[in-house]
Design an enzyme around this catalytic site. Sequence first.
Site, PDB file in Angstrom:
ATOM      1  N   LYS A 281       0.797  -1.062  -0.040  1.00  0.00           N
ATOM      2  CA  LYS A 281       0.019   0.063   0.067  1.00  0.00           C
ATOM      3  C   LYS A 281       0.871   1.256   0.114  1.00  0.00           C
ATOM      4  O   LYS A 281       0.653   2.479  -0.665  1.00  0.00           O
ATOM      5  CB  LYS A 281      -0.983  -0.072   1.475  1.00  0.00           C
ATOM      6  CG  LYS A 281      -2.028  -1.122   0.885  1.00  0.00           C
ATOM      7  CD  LYS A 281      -3.229  -0.987   1.981  1.00  0.00           C
ATOM      8  CE  LYS A 281      -4.098  -2.036   1.525  1.00  0.00           C
ATOM      9  NZ  LYS A 281      -5.366  -2.436   2.384  1.00  0.00           N
TER      10      LYS A 281
ATOM     11  N   LYS B  16      -4.942 -11.208  -6.017  1.00  0.00           N
ATOM     12  CA  LYS B  16      -6.018 -11.590  -5.282  1.00  0.00           C
ATOM     13  C   LYS B  16      -7.273 -10.762  -5.637  1.00  0.00           C
ATOM     14  O   LYS B  16      -6.974  -9.490  -5.934  1.00  0.00           O
ATOM     15  CB  LYS B  16      -5.724 -11.465  -3.666  1.00  0.00           C
ATOM     16  CG  LYS B  16      -5.718 -10.296  -3.156  1.00  0.00           C
ATOM     17  CD  LYS B  16      -5.882 -10.298  -1.500  1.00  0.00           C
ATOM     18  CE  LYS B  16      -5.702  -8.803  -1.001  1.00  0.00           C
ATOM     19  NZ  LYS B  16      -6.125  -8.732   0.292  1.00  0.00           N
TER      20      LYS B  16
ATOM     21  N   LYS C 161     -11.069  -5.349  -3.141  1.00  0.00           N
ATOM     22  CA  LYS C 161     -11.830  -4.333  -3.331  1.00  0.00           C
ATOM     23  C   LYS C 161     -11.220  -3.063  -3.764  1.00  0.00           C
ATOM     24  O   LYS C 161     -11.537  -2.222  -4.330  1.00  0.00           O
ATOM     25  CB  LYS C 161     -12.801  -3.859  -2.316  1.00  0.00           C
ATOM     26  CG  LYS C 161     -11.995  -3.647  -1.025  1.00  0.00           C
ATOM     27  CD  LYS C 161     -12.627  -3.006   0.164  1.00  0.00           C
ATOM     28  CE  LYS C 161     -11.698  -2.547   1.338  1.00  0.00           C
ATOM     29  NZ  LYS C 161     -10.723  -3.205   1.677  1.00  0.00           N
TER      30      LYS C 161
HETATM   31  N1  AQP Z   1      -9.295 -12.749  -2.450  1.00  0.00           N
HETATM   32  C1  AQP Z   1      -9.140 -13.326  -1.279  1.00  0.00           C
HETATM   33  N2  AQP Z   1      -9.111 -14.414  -1.269  1.00  0.00           N
HETATM   34  C2  AQP Z   1      -9.170 -15.184  -0.064  1.00  0.00           C
HETATM   35  N3  AQP Z   1      -9.671 -14.446   1.163  1.00  0.00           N
HETATM   36  C3  AQP Z   1      -9.621 -13.060   1.177  1.00  0.00           C
HETATM   37  N4  AQP Z   1      -9.715 -12.196   1.960  1.00  0.00           N
HETATM   38  C4  AQP Z   1      -9.822 -10.820   1.397  1.00  0.00           C
HETATM   39  N5  AQP Z   1      -9.361 -11.068  -0.134  1.00  0.00           N
HETATM   40  C5  AQP Z   1      -9.634 -12.362  -0.179  1.00  0.00           C
HETATM   41  C6  AQP Z   1      -9.978 -12.490   3.330  1.00  0.00           C
HETATM   42  O1  AQP Z   1     -11.183 -11.691   3.832  1.00  0.00           O
HETATM   43  C7  AQP Z   1     -11.209 -11.407   5.351  1.00  0.00           C
HETATM   44  C8  AQP Z   1     -11.630  -9.959   5.367  1.00  0.00           C
HETATM   45  O2  AQP Z   1     -10.530  -9.248   5.089  1.00  0.00           O
HETATM   46  P1  AQP Z   1     -10.279  -7.745   5.214  1.00  0.00           P
HETATM   47  O3  AQP Z   1     -11.490  -7.182   5.890  1.00  0.00           O
HETATM   48  O4  AQP Z   1      -9.149  -7.142   5.361  1.00  0.00           O
HETATM   49  O5  AQP Z   1     -11.081  -7.311   3.595  1.00  0.00           O
HETATM   50  P2  AQP Z   1     -10.434  -6.476   3.025  1.00  0.00           P
HETATM   51  O6  AQP Z   1      -9.063  -5.973   3.244  1.00  0.00           O
HETATM   52  O7  AQP Z   1     -11.435  -5.334   2.695  1.00  0.00           O
HETATM   53  O8  AQP Z   1     -10.498  -7.424   1.560  1.00  0.00           O
HETATM   54  P3  AQP Z   1      -9.705  -6.875   0.430  1.00  0.00           P
HETATM   55  O9  AQP Z   1     -10.461  -6.756  -0.750  1.00  0.00           O
HETATM   56  O10 AQP Z   1      -8.445  -7.797   0.510  1.00  0.00           O
HETATM   57  O11 AQP Z   1      -9.157  -5.154   0.629  1.00  0.00           O
HETATM   58  P4  AQP Z   1      -7.913  -4.562   0.420  1.00  0.00           P
HETATM   59  O12 AQP Z   1      -7.891  -4.467  -0.984  1.00  0.00           O
HETATM   60  O13 AQP Z   1      -7.938  -3.299   1.205  1.00  0.00           O
HETATM   61  O14 AQP Z   1      -6.813  -5.510   1.017  1.00  0.00           O
HETATM   62  C9  AQP Z   1      -9.570 -11.889   5.599  1.00  0.00           C
HETATM   63  O15 AQP Z   1      -9.635 -12.809   6.553  1.00  0.00           O
HETATM   64  C10 AQP Z   1      -8.971 -12.004   4.359  1.00  0.00           C
HETATM   65  O16 AQP Z   1      -8.026 -12.877   4.454  1.00  0.00           O
END
Ligand code: AQP
Length: 334
Positions: free
Chosen positions: A114, A197, A200
């Site tokens: 990030k 992965k 969002k």
């Molecule tokens: N692509 C993924 N595959 C498997 N598990 C995933 N998780 C997130 N993306 C994947 C799992 O979701 C849970 C919640 O994670 P979070 O609150 O960190 O979700 P997030 O950050 O909003 O998801 P993103 O989309 O991955 O956000 P960014 O882009 O901000 O990093 C966790 O258990 C995570 O492992």
Amino acid sequence: MSKDRVLSGIQPTNGSFHLGNYLGAVKQWVELQNTHDAFYCVVDLHALTSSPDPKELHQNTLTSVAQLIALGLDPDRCTLFVQSHVPAHNQLAWVMECLTGFGEASRMTQFKDKSQKVGNERIGVGVFTYPMLMAADILLYQANQVPVGEDQRQHIELTRDLAQRFNSTYGQTFTIPEGYILKAGAKIYDLQDPTSKMSKSADSLSGLIEILETPEVNTKKIKSAVTDTGREIKFDEKEKPGISNLLTIYSALSGSKVADIEKEFEGKGYGDFKGAVAEVVTNYLAPIRKQTLELLDDRSHLEKILKAGAQKAEVVADKTLADVYNKVGLIPRG
Ligand code: AQP
């Protein structure tokens, strides 16, 4: 014998969770509430690291709770709460920050990724200290296991290191948690870029399957998913990451084994397969979407659930925090 405890959290940073959140994490949460003493929280304080619009954060937090219930969490079988309702999370996070080396925090890949994207001048300190708040979330509840997706493995390792460091400095205080990470399906990939992965914060939303999205939009996204060279429907993450990702999704939602799906689609083309994946996904998500919208219509019911959840969580969290404060030498207020 008392049950093992699990704790996990999810950020309310979007209007909807995505399939990665569900298959990597929440699906396991639902199963674990039957066998474990389960604590699940919507981590709104973590969400502040991305500077959300206040009104959106407020609404997304309620939508997250409604979605978790629609996805199968039962507030009578688990403790479901919002992180900011239990102040001990911030209080223990400070102790964790004082225990963490600058170097080890700098090595967290989520922070590195990030900060590389936005630059050191603009990246918030909250993104840097995020893993210490996450450690506090977990350690407050003396969790044995933490069901998360593969992307969180490094943060769990840091949590374990901090717990061990605290215990060896101040005496046995924290349970050392283990990550509960699936072998297959722990990581769901972006439909347009199946080497990254599903996330969002991807540059484009076209590779993201959102739980609350309409069936039409999700079908379109699946039908336009990037596929690989060749014609065969075969699981091969190296040579066929796009098809492998769709196979993982199909298998996880239908309950069929990957090998059986491969057989079913022998001799058929990518178009047929993508149509079938779209059908499985949209059929699976339709009742969840409907129930989420219904739950959101009864806000006082959701608020009641959250109040009860925070009260249950606080009992456990405050006990751990009092022990920690005492061990590090802070005088009780009396
Ligand atoms: N692509 C993924 N595959 C498997 N598990 C995933 N998780 C997130 N993306 C994947 C799992 O979701 C849970 C919640 O994670 P979070 O609150 O960190 O979700 P997030 O950050 O909003 O998801 P993103 O989309 O991955 O956000 P960014 O882009 O901000 O990093 C966790 O258990 C995570 O492992």
